[in-house]
Design a protein around this motif. Structure first.
Motif, short mmCIF file in Angstrom:
data_model
loop_
_atom_site.label_atom_id
_atom_site.label_comp_id
_atom_site.label_asym_id
_atom_site.label_seq_id
_atom_site.Cartn_x
_atom_site.Cartn_y
_atom_site.Cartn_z
N TYR B 38 33.06 40.20 13.21
CA TYR B 38 32.17 39.84 12.12
C TYR B 38 32.28 40.90 11.02
N THR B 39 32.22 40.47 9.78
CA THR B 39 32.23 41.43 8.68
C THR B 39 30.79 41.89 8.45
N PRO B 40 30.60 43.08 7.82
CA PRO B 40 29.24 43.55 7.54
C PRO B 40 28.41 42.52 6.77
N THR B 41 29.05 41.75 5.88
CA THR B 41 28.30 40.73 5.14
C THR B 41 27.75 39.66 6.09
N GLN B 42 28.61 39.23 7.02
CA GLN B 42 28.15 38.23 7.99
C GLN B 42 26.98 38.77 8.82
N ALA B 48 25.64 36.98 12.70
CA ALA B 48 26.00 37.56 13.99
C ALA B 48 24.76 37.64 14.87
N PRO B 49 24.90 37.27 16.15
CA PRO B 49 23.74 37.32 17.05
C PRO B 49 23.30 38.75 17.32
N VAL B 50 21.99 38.99 17.37
CA VAL B 50 21.45 40.32 17.66
C VAL B 50 21.34 40.47 19.17
N GLY B 51 21.72 41.64 19.69
CA GLY B 51 21.58 41.92 21.11
C GLY B 51 22.75 41.46 21.95
N LYS B 82 30.66 45.01 0.21
CA LYS B 82 29.48 44.26 -0.23
C LYS B 82 28.26 44.77 0.55
N HIS B 83 28.41 44.87 1.85
CA HIS B 83 27.33 45.35 2.70
C HIS B 83 27.86 46.46 3.60
N GLU B 84 26.91 47.23 4.18
CA GLU B 84 27.30 48.29 5.10
C GLU B 84 26.57 48.12 6.41
N VAL B 85 27.21 48.58 7.47
CA VAL B 85 26.55 48.59 8.77
C VAL B 85 26.74 49.98 9.37
N ILE B 86 25.65 50.55 9.89
CA ILE B 86 25.74 51.86 10.54
C ILE B 86 26.18 51.66 11.99
N VAL B 87 27.16 52.43 12.42
CA VAL B 87 27.70 52.31 13.77
C VAL B 87 27.47 53.62 14.51
N LYS B 88 27.00 53.53 15.75
CA LYS B 88 26.88 54.72 16.61
C LYS B 88 27.81 54.55 17.78
N TYR B 89 28.54 55.59 18.10
CA TYR B 89 29.54 55.50 19.16
C TYR B 89 29.64 56.82 19.89
N MET B 106 33.50 47.24 19.02
CA MET B 106 32.83 46.32 19.93
C MET B 106 31.50 46.91 20.31
N GLY B 107 30.46 46.09 20.33
CA GLY B 107 29.15 46.59 20.71
C GLY B 107 28.09 45.56 20.37
N ALA B 108 26.86 46.01 20.17
CA ALA B 108 25.78 45.07 19.87
C ALA B 108 24.85 45.67 18.82
N MET B 109 24.23 44.80 18.03
CA MET B 109 23.23 45.24 17.08
C MET B 109 21.94 45.52 17.84
N ASP B 110 21.33 46.69 17.59
CA ASP B 110 20.03 46.91 18.22
C ASP B 110 18.92 46.50 17.25
N GLY B 111 17.68 46.65 17.69
CA GLY B 111 16.55 46.19 16.89
C GLY B 111 16.41 46.89 15.54
N ASN B 112 16.97 48.11 15.44
CA ASN B 112 16.82 48.87 14.20
C ASN B 112 17.94 48.59 13.21
N GLY B 113 18.78 47.63 13.50
CA GLY B 113 19.88 47.31 12.60
C GLY B 113 21.03 48.28 12.71
N ILE B 114 21.09 49.02 13.82
CA ILE B 114 22.22 49.92 14.03
C ILE B 114 23.14 49.31 15.07
#
Lengths: 249, 149
Positions: B38-42, B48-51, B82-89, B106-114
């Motif tokens: 998924y792109t950050p815009t999507q 993109a599904p959360v969790g 266009k958009h940004e996503v913060i990634v923790k690894y 690869m990973g999952a979006m958490d509730g805080n949008g990270i």
């Protein structure tokens, strides 16, 4: 012009004539293959400059890209030959199609293997289920299917018919492989070479690659002719001209 | 061409065309699922599904990489401009990982949008050049052409 082509086409359909003419061509194609592959390998591996990002590991391109191109071209050639065999009932075309399959499968395997070896240091993974890699794996399975069908029948004719239909259906996969990197988000990078734009690579890098691609094509032509000649001798062994050929030696 | 062969030719051509159309329709219907990431815009638009475990891809934003001093934890932002996503690894990053590089994670979006990543892959683009050329480009103020997402 067209009449001449038709006449040539009909002559190629005669196993005896095909055997004789390819016997004369093989040394030329074989020599060209050796020269191009040697020059291309030495040039690509020793003299072409490093990549600014990947360093020396990018040199796998000199095997990977020609193998991948050939894997697709050979499938296409196999389907065309199979189609000709189906429509014109030309035995030589069936034999050409039959000879294509193992060469193509080998090329597909080489492309997948070198890609995996390159992917580990560059991407950080041996394998990813993205559209390009998956469609290439399907191509390998299609080749296996064609090879299996070829040996699944007692009659050579039904074997040729069944495998020709599978290769014609499988041709749909070729544009999918080609455009997978444009239609979908993939980990595999888009094509460096396109017909419409200039390559995203300097000339001292792509020239040895071009030499390798030509070398791979010559190699394929040589092996294809040798395999088809073998096939002809095997299937025509009861005919007079093969008997005559054998008694001469 | 005699009529029998002509009939066969038409039959075979239409067979290949029919299979082509069928596969084309299937792929069109599946196109969302075939995308590797998924792109950050999507993600920003909630496509993109959360969790759930998904892949996200984009360019690493310049100056966004923050490394922990006592562990392998690293945080960075990916963008499609266009958009940004913060990634923790937490883990070892591939050799090609750096600012401005395309990556797939690869990973999952958490509730805080990270985006909590479990794997980071570097995406190579189609441009190749010798190191000297890249230095010359840098010296003249150009950046090596970055791939657009």
């Amino acid at each position: 012009m067209f009449d001449k082509f038709v006449a040539w086409f009909h002559r190629m359909g005669s196993p005896k004539w095909f055997y004789e003419i390819t016997g004369r061509w093989i040394p030329w194609f074989g020599a060209a293959a050796v020269i191009f592959l040697l020059v291309g390998t030495v040039w690509g591996l020793a003299f072409a400059p490093q990549d600014y990002q990947q360093g020396n590991s990018f040199r796998i391109i000199y095997i990977h890209v020609p193998a991948a191109i050939l894997a697709q071209s050979i499938f296409f050639a196999m389907a065309i030959a199979g189609g000709i065999g189906l429509i014109w009932k030309m035995k030589v075309a069936d034999m050409v199609a039959r000879s294509c399959a193992p060469i193509g499968a080998t090329m597909t395997f080489v492309a997948l293997f070198t890609g995996a070896v390159w992917g580990k240091p560059t991407w950080g993974a041996w394998w990813v289920w993205d559209a390009r890699l998956t469609s290439m794996l399907i191509l390998l399975f299609l080749y296996f299917g064609v090879i299996a069908l070829q040996s699944a029948f007692d009659s050579k004719q039904s074997a040729a018919r069944a495998s020709a239909i599978l290769s014609l259906v499988g041709v749909v996969n070729i544009p999918i492989i080609k455009y997978s990197v444009e239609w979908w988000n993939t980990l595999h990078q888009p094509a460096t070479f396109t017909l419409t734009e200039k390559p995203a690579m300097p000339v001292e890098m792509w020239l040895p690659l071009l030499v390798m691609v030509i070398g791979f094509y010559c190699f394929f032509a040589t092996v294809l002719m040798m395999r088809t000649r073998n096939e002809i001798l095997e299937r025509e062994k009861r005919t007079q001209w093969v008997q005559g050929l054998l008694s001469k030696k | 061409m005699n009529p029998k062969r002509k009939k066969k030719l038409v039959l075979l051509t239409s067979m290949v065309a029919a299979v082509g159309i069928a596969v084309g329709l299937v792929l069109f219907a599946l196109s969302e699922n075939i995308n590797l990431f998924y792109t950050p815009t999507q993600i920003a638009q909630g496509e993109a599904p959360v969790g759930q475990r998904i892949r996200a891809g984009g360019m690493v934003v310049d100056g966004s990489i923050k490394r922990a001093t006592d562990s392998l934890e690293v945080q960075f932002a990916v963008t499609d401009y266009k958009h940004e996503v913060i990634v923790k690894y937490t883990g070892i990053l591939p050799d090609l990982f750096r600012e401005g590089q395309g990556i797939v994670t690869m990973g999952a979006m958490d509730g805080n949008g990270i985006f909590q990543a479990s794997e980071v892959l570097a995406k190579h683009d189609e441009n190749y050049m010798p190191p000297e050329v890249e230095e010359a480009l840098k010296a003249s103020g150009h950046k090596a052409t970055a791939q657009q997402y």
